[in-house]
Design an enzyme around this catalytic site. Structure first.
Site, PDB file in Angstrom:
ATOM      1  N   ARG A 137      27.935 154.659  39.650  1.00 48.40           N
ATOM      2  CA  ARG A 137      27.190 154.242  38.456  1.00 48.40           C
ATOM      3  C   ARG A 137      25.795 153.841  38.922  1.00 48.40           C
ATOM      4  NH1 ARG A 137      28.146 151.889  33.228  1.00 48.40           N
ATOM      5  NH2 ARG A 137      26.542 150.397  32.660  1.00 48.40           N
ATOM      6  N   HIS A 183      26.750 159.983  30.460  1.00 48.58           N
ATOM      7  CA  HIS A 183      27.748 158.895  30.523  1.00 48.58           C
ATOM      8  C   HIS A 183      29.082 159.448  30.017  1.00 48.58           C
ATOM      9  CE1 HIS A 183      29.366 155.039  30.883  1.00 48.58           C
ATOM     10  NE2 HIS A 183      28.729 154.366  29.949  1.00 48.58           N
ATOM     11  N   ARG A 216      37.873 152.546  26.931  1.00 46.75           N
ATOM     12  CA  ARG A 216      37.212 152.892  28.190  1.00 46.75           C
ATOM     13  C   ARG A 216      38.232 152.899  29.321  1.00 46.75           C
ATOM     14  NH1 ARG A 216      32.110 152.094  29.418  1.00 46.75           N
ATOM     15  NH2 ARG A 216      32.634 153.577  31.068  1.00 46.75           N
ATOM     16  N   GLN A 218      32.245 157.295  28.817  1.00 46.89           N
ATOM     17  CA  GLN A 218      32.078 156.621  27.528  1.00 46.89           C
ATOM     18  C   GLN A 218      32.446 157.551  26.381  1.00 46.89           C
ATOM     19  OE1 GLN A 218      30.987 153.266  26.699  1.00 46.89           O
ATOM     20  NE2 GLN A 218      31.819 154.007  24.746  1.00 46.89           N
ATOM     21  N   CYS A 272      28.490 151.505  22.055  1.00 45.72           N
ATOM     22  CA  CYS A 272      29.044 151.500  23.414  1.00 45.72           C
ATOM     23  C   CYS A 272      28.945 150.128  24.078  1.00 45.72           C
ATOM     24  CB  CYS A 272      28.375 152.563  24.271  1.00 45.72           C
ATOM     25  SG  CYS A 272      26.583 152.489  24.299  1.00 45.72           S
ATOM     26  N   ASP A 319      23.154 152.453  19.900  1.00 48.29           N
ATOM     27  CA  ASP A 319      23.119 151.825  21.221  1.00 48.29           C
ATOM     28  C   ASP A 319      21.908 150.904  21.246  1.00 48.29           C
ATOM     29  OD1 ASP A 319      23.601 151.222  23.871  1.00 48.29           O
ATOM     30  OD2 ASP A 319      22.921 153.156  24.663  1.00 48.29           O
TER      31      ASP A 319
END
Length: 330
Positions: A106, A133, A315, A136, A270, A229
């Site tokens: 990450r 991502h 997740r 996600q 998210c 987001d």
């Protein structure tokens, strides 16, 4: 379907059938978790978790998922790892490949996780880069499927800055799985044109569509899912906050937009979200710019239409599915 040994770097690398397999496996593992059924498919194995950017959900998801799979995990934070500083990415990949059965990264550019995968001899998984991502999006799609019972044909609207990892990845995911994707923002916040054309071709093959709108009321008309987001990532200078707030304030998800959507529409995010002043940054920027919330109002965030915490839990289940599939071949 055998995905053992595959890297999980971006959804563009997978067919719709393979993505569906990850979702089906995640649903099965979630059922097992909820019902106390052991599923230690990775017993005796270990995964390295490289975090050049910190996280609550991604780290927790990988660590809990690894534990449930019977696997050890080693967390390497920005100060623990010498990747790219005292040791090259290529050397790091080969060192860790001798100690672990999987590597999660990450951090920053997609080129970094791609290089890590090139030199690693074990599966590499993308926990987030600037461009994509993918874990996600699996969680998002599992959540949508749980709520509506299907994915194909869902009208999906992303509100706000669609140029980076979330806008890119959601557009790719919708194209792969046949959802109707709308990015609703000022034109300068639309995704890269080359990626847009690629996604339009993929969407045409799978019964979906890709569209862009600058009028929030037009963009959210008949939406089944409204997604947003944060407008600004942590660490950005004050000038960026001012620019984004000025540009994106009309695209805040509020009750008027939810009422404009289709009956039964849901709200997704998210996380983390600046929906009130209960965070240091939310309070600081709220006071600075005279706003009680940023990308979503507290009223919408806390409403019955909000499924953000189901989404956050997923997740872990979807990340578990990825590790079980690529490390153990489940």
């Amino acid at each position: 379907m055998n995905l053992k040994g595959r890297d999980f770097l971006k959804l563009l690398d997978f067919t719709p059938e393979e993505i569906e397999y990850f979702l089906d496996l995640a649903a099965d593992l979630k059922y097992k978790k909820k019902n106390g059924i052991p599923h230690e498919y990775c017993r005796g194995k270990n995964v390295a978790l490289i975090f050049e950017k910190t996280s609550t959900r991604t780290r927790s998801s990988f660590e809990v998922a690894a534990h449930d799979l019977g696997m050890g995990s080693t967390y390497l934070n920005p100060t623990d790892s010498q990747i790219g500083k005292k040791e090259s990415i290529a050397d790091t990949a080969r060192v860790l490949s001798g100690m672990f059965e999987g590597i999660e990264y990450r951090g920053y550019g997609q080129d970094l996780v791609e290089e890590l995968a090139e030199y690693a001899s074990v599966p590499v998984m993308n926990g987030l880069t600037n461009e994509f991502h993918p874990t996600q999006i699996l969680a998002d799609f599992l959540t949508i499927r749980e709520h509506f019972g299907y994915l194909k044909g869902i009208n999906f609207v992303y509100m706000g800055d669609a140029r980076y990892n979330m806008g890119n990845s959601l557009m790719v995911g919708c194209a792969k799985m046949g959802l109707n994707f709308v990015a609703c923002a000022p034109e300068k916040y639309f995704p890269d044109s080359e990626l847009v054309e690629t996604c339009r071709e993929i969407a045409a093959e799978n019964g979906g569509s890709i569209r862009f709108e600058s009028d929030p009321m037009v963009g959210t008309k008949n939406a089944n899912v409204i997604y947003t987001d944060v407008w600004v990532s942590m660490g950005e200078p004050l000038a960026v906050w001012e620019e984004r707030i000025n540009d994106l304030a009309p695209y805040q998800v509020n009750s008027a937009l939810m009422d404009n959507a289709a009956e039964g529409a849901v709200f997704m995010h998210c996380l983390p979200a600046y929906h009130d002043w209960k965070t240091t940054i939310g309070k600081e920027m709220g006071e600075k710019f005279g706003r009680d919330s940023m990308e979503v109002t507290d009223e919408v965030f806390e409403s019955d239409a909000s499924i953000v915490f189901q989404e956050a839990e997923n997740r872990m289940h979807t990340i578990k599915a990825v590790m079980a599939a690529v490390i153990a071949g489940v």
